[in-house]
Design an enzyme around this catalytic site. Structure first.
Site, mmCIF file in Angstrom:
data_model
loop_
_atom_site.group_PDB
_atom_site.id
_atom_site.type_symbol
_atom_site.label_atom_id
_atom_site.label_comp_id
_atom_site.label_asym_id
_atom_site.label_seq_id
_atom_site.Cartn_x
_atom_site.Cartn_y
_atom_site.Cartn_z
ATOM 1 N N GLU A 1 0.925 -1.329 0.024
ATOM 2 C CA GLU A 1 0.145 -0.113 0.006
ATOM 3 C C GLU A 1 1.081 1.225 0.029
ATOM 4 O O GLU A 1 1.697 1.468 0.867
ATOM 5 C CB GLU A 1 -0.972 -0.026 1.133
ATOM 6 C CG GLU A 1 -1.817 1.109 1.245
ATOM 7 C CD GLU A 1 -2.558 1.232 2.717
ATOM 8 O OE1 GLU A 1 -2.972 0.208 3.417
ATOM 9 O OE2 GLU A 1 -2.831 2.540 2.954
ATOM 10 N N ASP B 1 -4.385 10.012 10.215
ATOM 11 C CA ASP B 1 -2.925 9.016 10.517
ATOM 12 C C ASP B 1 -2.333 9.556 12.058
ATOM 13 O O ASP B 1 -2.482 10.914 12.323
ATOM 14 C CB ASP B 1 -2.281 9.493 9.544
ATOM 15 C CG ASP B 1 -2.259 8.671 8.415
ATOM 16 O OD1 ASP B 1 -2.210 7.521 8.539
ATOM 17 O OD2 ASP B 1 -2.308 9.163 7.216
#
Lengths: 267, 409
Positions: A49, A60
């Site tokens: 990914e 994140d």
């Protein structure tokens, strides 16, 4: 069928799950990130990914934020990310891309889909694009034959699970916990429940991400999910080690440990 | 489309103002946004909620705020300037109106914890204040740069019982504070309400925040009619995220003869690239859950904003402003740091009112538009200015700017 579909079918036939390893493009450098992703593939990661760094990554945690900041400070651009995707795809593993929506909107949605497909990318994970706002992406991904992975969450209603997975292609990304990316001490209790709810509305493979950092945790998740998605723990290997060679060695070790956990969960 | 229709038709049920607005958020937040949307709509239709909110606004906030004719300032700028004194509200800015509304909603949803982002600290102080009043746990995210330049407000928030978290990522200002608040919310959405302080973010925030502050314009419109016998020629406000501007604009949107001016922070000058003028110097993009004008590079990476005013130092703007700009109903112009500080000083010296540096941008803007309006109208124009906050928090910044602090300070 896309290369990622082939990977999932093969894993299903072998009675095992798929390990997806995430790395920001351009971290620590463009060449360094290509070396890191190749090392992950060699150590047993099934799918890479590639995260295109973004200045304001609200899904994140601190590890990927820092790596993204380093990549952006190094001057990485969307075009570089596409070159990285091409290089990693050529190394043999299916490559899925992940990024926040604004970089794609500015590149041009159709142009991005065209160039991603040309680079050998299989599709896109969109952490801040929900199907409700995705008309342009739905069209472009159809045009260029790209997979679409939208996220589902423990807080998603049944109606939204059905709607969201209906718009997915390739695999579904189930966020294991309510929170941002980052390795956690314990795997989530919510994840198996979510995966079973997703299986009630779709036959697509289900990947579980957020909070997985060790081989043991990966084995646990591989027991109920089709894919185990690991990001922060892998990124940390490079963040915590000052020289790239040492970082790559640590990355290989962890990748192999995770792969062992995912591929032989009953060990 | 008539102004009436413009005002009534937007946003659509998914929060779109034309091509702007909407929801660009992690799926994890959708359930909470839907819950909030439902709670807000139900509350709006509930006479009991409205009565409780009105009582709070009157007895606690001090609304309606005064509309004050600033005669000496008017003489200096060549317009009849009416100041909407939001600086006299409890906690010193318009922000408290939105906060008491959302705090009531928080209680209605059964949540016990509020989080907020703040730039200048006015929204953080207002949120900490309401959290004290409603006995809610309160965490405020504030860029580390802003905790230094607005230290007084950090102390106020802590006195009120809030936890202030200095944010050390990115540019360490309002944008990064908002990122951290979003991350907190994703993790704690079950028991936490994210009390966004401006008319930005994902739907329903832009429309909901506007509705909680629209009383500013409704009051000002009636007060202007009472005072002058007519509507103003123009309404002016500063624009960062844009809640004070929407608050005063909204009631005037259907009044086609009333010009609406939003003044963005021009920083060191839009041409230098060091500014916070998202409409004047930015382009359409997605930031913090909404599509709007954004300061960004060619790859869609957010560009750092710059302004002497912490409250305007934000690289985006509420989506309704983006739409008012595109539709031509409102005009947006940049005001640079020096012009804002000159207007700041002028208001201090002519009226004995120390404005927030944010609001000083609107005062400076009036000096720019007054001669044009006078020429166009053939008479002195009447301009309502939203004096959105008071300048106590800015004394240190202004003192440094004007070089009036003693050396040992």
């Amino acid at each position: 069928m896309s290369r990622i579909g082939v990977a999932f079918d093969k894993a299903r036939a072998d009675g095992r799950a798929v390990l997806v390893g995430c790395m920001p493009a351009g971290f620590p450098t463009v060449e360094g990130s290509i070396a890191a992703m190749r090392a992950m593939v060699e150590a047993g990661v099934d799918v890479i990914e590639v995260e295109i760094p973004y200045s304001d990554p609200v899904m994140d945690g601190p590890v990927i934020q820092r790596a993204s900041d380093i990549a952006l400070a190094g001057g990485v651009r969307t075009a570089d990310a596409l070159r990285i995707i091409e290089a990693v795809a050529a190394a043999g593993a299916p490559v899925v891309t992940m990024t926040y929506w604004n970089p794609i909107e500015q590149y041009g949605v159709d142009a991005f889909a065209r160039d991603l497909a040309a680079a050998g990318g299989t599709g896109l994970i969109t952490p801040d694009l929900i199907p409700d706002e995705a008309a342009e992406w739905l069209a472009a991904s159809d045009t260029y034959g790209l997979d679409r992975t939208f996220l589902v969450s423990p807080s998603s209603t049944d109606a939204r699970l059905e709607m969201t997975t209906r718009h997915c292609r390739g695999f579904v990304y189930a966020t294991a916990v309510m929170g941002v990316t980052g390795a956690r001490a314990q795997t989530s209790d919510a994840a198996p429940i979510l995966v079973s709810r997703v299986r009630g509305v779709t036959d697509l493979p289900v990947g579980v991400g957020l909070g997985v950092g060790t081989g043991a945790q990966a084995a646990t998740v591989a027991g109920y999910a089709d894919a185990v998605i690991v990001g922060s723990a892998l990124v940390r290997c490079l963040l915590d080690t000052p020289d790239l060679a040492g970082g790559l060695a640590a990355l290989r070790t962890l990748s192999a440990e995770l792969a062992e956990g995912v591929h032989n969960p009953a060990r | 489309m008539s102004a009436d229709a413009l005002s009534a038709a937007y946003p659509d049920t998914a929060g779109h103002f034309g091509r702007f607005g909407g929801r660009f958020v992690p799926e994890a937040l959708v359930a909470a946004l839907d819950e909030l949307d439902g709670a807000w709509r139900a509350a709006t239709a509930d006479a009991g909620f409205r009565a409780e909110l009105d009582a709070l606004l009157r007895d606690y906030v001090g609304a309606p705020s005064l509309l004050y004719e600033a005669r000496r300032f008017s003489a200096e700028v060549g317009a009849r300037v009416l100041l909407k004194r939001e600086d006299l509200n409890h906690t010193g800015a318009h922000k408290i109106r939105n906060v008491v509304g959302q705090a009531l909603l928080t209680r209605r949803m059964g949540k016990r914890r509020v989080i907020a982002e703040t730039g200048a600290g006015q929204h953080g102080v207002a949120t900490a204040t309401a959290a004290a009043l409603f006995d809610l746990e309160c965490v405020v995210y504030m860029g580390e740069v802003d905790t230094r330049r607005q230290a007084l407000n950090v102390a106020r928030m802590r006195m009120l019982g809030a936890t202030v978290v200095p944010v050390t990522t990115g540019s360490r200002t309002l944008k990064d504070a908002m990122n951290e608040a979003m991350r907190d919310w994703v993790a704690n959405v079950d028991d936490t309400h994210y009390l966004i302080g401006t008319a930005a973010g994902p739907h329903p925030f832009p429309a909901m925040v506007r509705d909680f502050v629209r009383g500013i314009g409704e009051e000002a419109r009636q007060q202007c009619l009472d005072l002058t016998g007519g509507l103003p020629d123009a309404v002016a406000a500063c624009v960062g995220g844009g809640s004070n501007a929407l608050g005063i604009f909204h009631a005037f949107v259907p009044d086609a003869d009333v010009r609406l001016y939003g003044f963005e922070a021009g920083g060191e000058g839009v041409e230098t690239g060091r500014h916070a003028a998202s409409i004047t110097g930015g382009s359409s993009g997605v930031l913090h859950g909404t599509r709007t004008y954004v300061l960004q590079d060619a790859d869609g990476q957010t560009v750092e904003s710059h302004s002497i005013s912490a409250g305007l130092d934000y690289p985006g703007v509420g989506p309704e402003h983006a739409w008012l700009h595109d539709s031509g109903r409102a005009s947006y112009l940049p005001v640079d740091d020096d012009a804002a500080m000159a207007a700041f000083e002028l208001l201090c010296r002519t009226e004995g009112i120390i404005p927030a540096i944010e609001s000083a941008h609107a005062l400076a803007g009036v000096r720019v538009i007054a001669p044009k309006l006078a020429a166009e109208l053939g008479r002195e124009p009447v301009v309502v200015v939203n004096l959105s906050g008071r300048g106590d928090k800015d004394v240190h910044t202004a003192g440094e700017y004007f070089g009036i602090l003693d050396k040992e300070q």
